[in-house]
Motif scaffolding. Structure first.
Motif, PDB file in Angstrom:
ATOM      1  N   SER A  44       0.800  -1.231   0.000  1.00 16.91           N
ATOM      2  CA  SER A  44       0.000   0.000   0.000  1.00 16.91           C
ATOM      3  C   SER A  44       0.835   1.284   0.000  1.00 16.91           C
ATOM      4  N   HIS A  45       2.151   1.147   0.138  1.00 17.10           N
ATOM      5  CA  HIS A  45       2.983   2.362   0.145  1.00 17.10           C
ATOM      6  C   HIS A  45       2.848   3.152  -1.150  1.00 17.10           C
ATOM      7  N   THR A  46       2.460   2.487  -2.242  1.00 19.13           N
ATOM      8  CA  THR A  46       2.320   3.153  -3.537  1.00 19.13           C
ATOM      9  C   THR A  46       1.267   4.260  -3.488  1.00 19.13           C
ATOM     10  N   TRP A  47       0.136   3.991  -2.860  1.00 15.53           N
ATOM     11  CA  TRP A  47      -0.915   4.995  -2.833  1.00 15.53           C
ATOM     12  C   TRP A  47      -1.066   5.668  -1.471  1.00 15.53           C
ATOM     13  N   LEU A  48      -0.578   5.043  -0.404  1.00 18.73           N
ATOM     14  CA  LEU A  48      -0.697   5.669   0.913  1.00 18.73           C
ATOM     15  C   LEU A  48       0.555   6.467   1.308  1.00 18.73           C
ATOM     16  N   ARG A  49       1.638   6.255   0.567  1.00 23.06           N
ATOM     17  CA  ARG A  49       2.930   6.896   0.855  1.00 23.06           C
ATOM     18  C   ARG A  49       3.320   6.630   2.316  1.00 23.06           C
ATOM     19  N   VAL A  50       3.649   7.657   3.047  1.00 24.58           N
ATOM     20  CA  VAL A  50       4.123   7.475   4.423  1.00 24.58           C
ATOM     21  C   VAL A  50       3.019   6.903   5.330  1.00 24.58           C
ATOM     22  N   TRP A  51       1.768   7.108   4.944  1.00 24.92           N
ATOM     23  CA  TRP A  51       0.648   6.586   5.731  1.00 24.92           C
ATOM     24  C   TRP A  51       0.570   5.063   5.685  1.00 24.92           C
ATOM     25  N   ALA A  52       1.321   4.447   4.779  1.00 24.68           N
ATOM     26  CA  ALA A  52       1.376   2.984   4.748  1.00 24.68           C
ATOM     27  C   ALA A  52       1.961   2.435   6.043  1.00 24.68           C
ATOM     28  N   PRO A  55      -1.012   0.828   8.375  1.00 25.15           N
ATOM     29  CA  PRO A  55      -1.399  -0.585   8.272  1.00 25.15           C
ATOM     30  C   PRO A  55      -0.228  -1.538   8.564  1.00 25.15           C
ATOM     31  N   ILE A  56       0.983  -1.141   8.192  1.00 30.14           N
ATOM     32  CA  ILE A  56       2.146  -1.986   8.504  1.00 30.14           C
ATOM     33  C   ILE A  56       2.282  -2.111  10.023  1.00 30.14           C
ATOM     34  N   GLY A  57       2.183  -0.991  10.717  1.00 32.05           N
ATOM     35  CA  GLY A  57       2.264  -1.005  12.179  1.00 32.05           C
ATOM     36  C   GLY A  57       1.149  -1.817  12.812  1.00 32.05           C
ATOM     37  N   LEU A  58      -0.055  -1.727  12.246  1.00 30.04           N
ATOM     38  CA  LEU A  58      -1.181  -2.495  12.785  1.00 30.04           C
ATOM     39  C   LEU A  58      -0.956  -4.001  12.626  1.00 30.04           C
ATOM     40  N   VAL A  59      -0.417  -4.419  11.489  1.00 34.09           N
ATOM     41  CA  VAL A  59      -0.136  -5.847  11.295  1.00 34.09           C
ATOM     42  C   VAL A  59       0.957  -6.306  12.259  1.00 34.09           C
ATOM     43  N   ILE A  60       1.993  -5.499  12.415  1.00 40.90           N
ATOM     44  CA  ILE A  60       3.067  -5.851  13.352  1.00 40.90           C
ATOM     45  C   ILE A  60       2.522  -5.910  14.780  1.00 40.90           C
ATOM     46  N   LEU A  61       1.673  -4.952  15.140  1.00 40.77           N
ATOM     47  CA  LEU A  61       1.036  -4.986  16.461  1.00 40.77           C
ATOM     48  C   LEU A  61       0.206  -6.252  16.611  1.00 40.77           C
ATOM     49  N   TRP A  62      -0.549  -6.629  15.576  1.00 36.21           N
ATOM     50  CA  TRP A  62      -1.339  -7.848  15.609  1.00 36.21           C
ATOM     51  C   TRP A  62      -0.449  -9.075  15.832  1.00 36.21           C
ATOM     52  N   LEU A  63       0.692  -9.121  15.144  1.00 39.06           N
ATOM     53  CA  LEU A  63       1.602 -10.262  15.312  1.00 39.06           C
ATOM     54  C   LEU A  63       2.100 -10.352  16.754  1.00 39.06           C
ATOM     55  N   TRP A  64       2.291  -9.214  17.397  1.00 39.85           N
ATOM     56  CA  TRP A  64       2.730  -9.225  18.790  1.00 39.85           C
ATOM     57  C   TRP A  64       1.568  -9.600  19.713  1.00 39.85           C
ATOM     58  N   LEU A  65       0.382  -9.052  19.447  1.00 40.55           N
ATOM     59  CA  LEU A  65      -0.784  -9.322  20.297  1.00 40.55           C
ATOM     60  C   LEU A  65      -1.319 -10.740  20.122  1.00 40.55           C
ATOM     61  N   ASN A  66      -1.186 -11.285  18.927  1.00 36.96           N
ATOM     62  CA  ASN A  66      -1.819 -12.551  18.583  1.00 36.96           C
ATOM     63  C   ASN A  66      -1.643 -13.649  19.633  1.00 36.96           C
TER      64      ASN A  66
END
Length: 176
Positions: A44-52, A55-66
């Motif tokens: 998603s970095h292509t269209w979200l730029r730095v805002w990507a 979602p990257i942080g949310l997935v990493i947080l999910w991997l830690w919380l899981n």
């Protein structure tokens, strides 16, 4: 020398309680399904730029919380629980040696999975669909094979080291 598994265990702060919860099939299967989410977030970095980074942080947080959000399962005689037990046995191999055939295959599968992940990561960064999918599938299938091998490792080791057998509960006692 510490390997990738030990680094990940330390990074994710996997204590006894967390490992018990991670044995839940919900934890195992939702974590396994996280790779496409991570690759999509990176893509998603292509269209979200730095805002990507969100979602990257949310997935990493999910991997830690899981491994923390699901209850420890009542039964641990399942494939998913034994896969996590095998990973624990694998990580403990310096203290309790494991058969050489498991070491060889686990190292090969970890290497294949890492190479596939690197390819998938490059594909997601470069927005190359073939690279992302082929790398992701390679990483995923190698990880699944590794998990299956960890079930085998656990089954081989549970009777050789009594603390390992204590992790198993529920279901019928296995006939030897």
């Amino acid at each position: 020398m510490r390997d990738y598994g030990h680094m990940a265990e330390r990074l994710f702060h996997m204590d006894e309680r967390t490992w018990e919860r991670h044995a839940s099939p919900w934890s195992v299967w939702t974590r396994i399904a996280s790779l496409p989410l991570l690759l999509g977030a990176i893509w998603s970095h292509t269209w979200l730029r730095v805002w990507a980074l969100v979602p990257i942080g949310l997935v990493i947080l999910w991997l830690w919380l899981n491994p923390r959000v699901f209850r420890a399962p009542a039964r641990t005689d399942t494939w998913s629980a034994k896969a996590t037990f095998g990973e624990r046995v694998w990580l403990n191999r310096a203290q309790v040696p494991i058969p050489a055939h498991h070491v060889r295959v686990a190292n090969i599968l970890t290497s294949v999975s890492a190479a596939g992940f690197a390819l998938a990561l490059a594909g997601a960064i470069l927005n190359d669909l073939l690279m992302a999918i082929s790398g992701g599938l390679t990483a995923w299938f190698a990880k699944m094979w590794f998990c299956d091998r960890m079930v085998w490792l656990y089954d081989d080791m549970k009777d050789k080291h009594p603390p390992y057998a204590a992790w198993l509960r529920g279901g019928q006692k296995e006939v030897q």
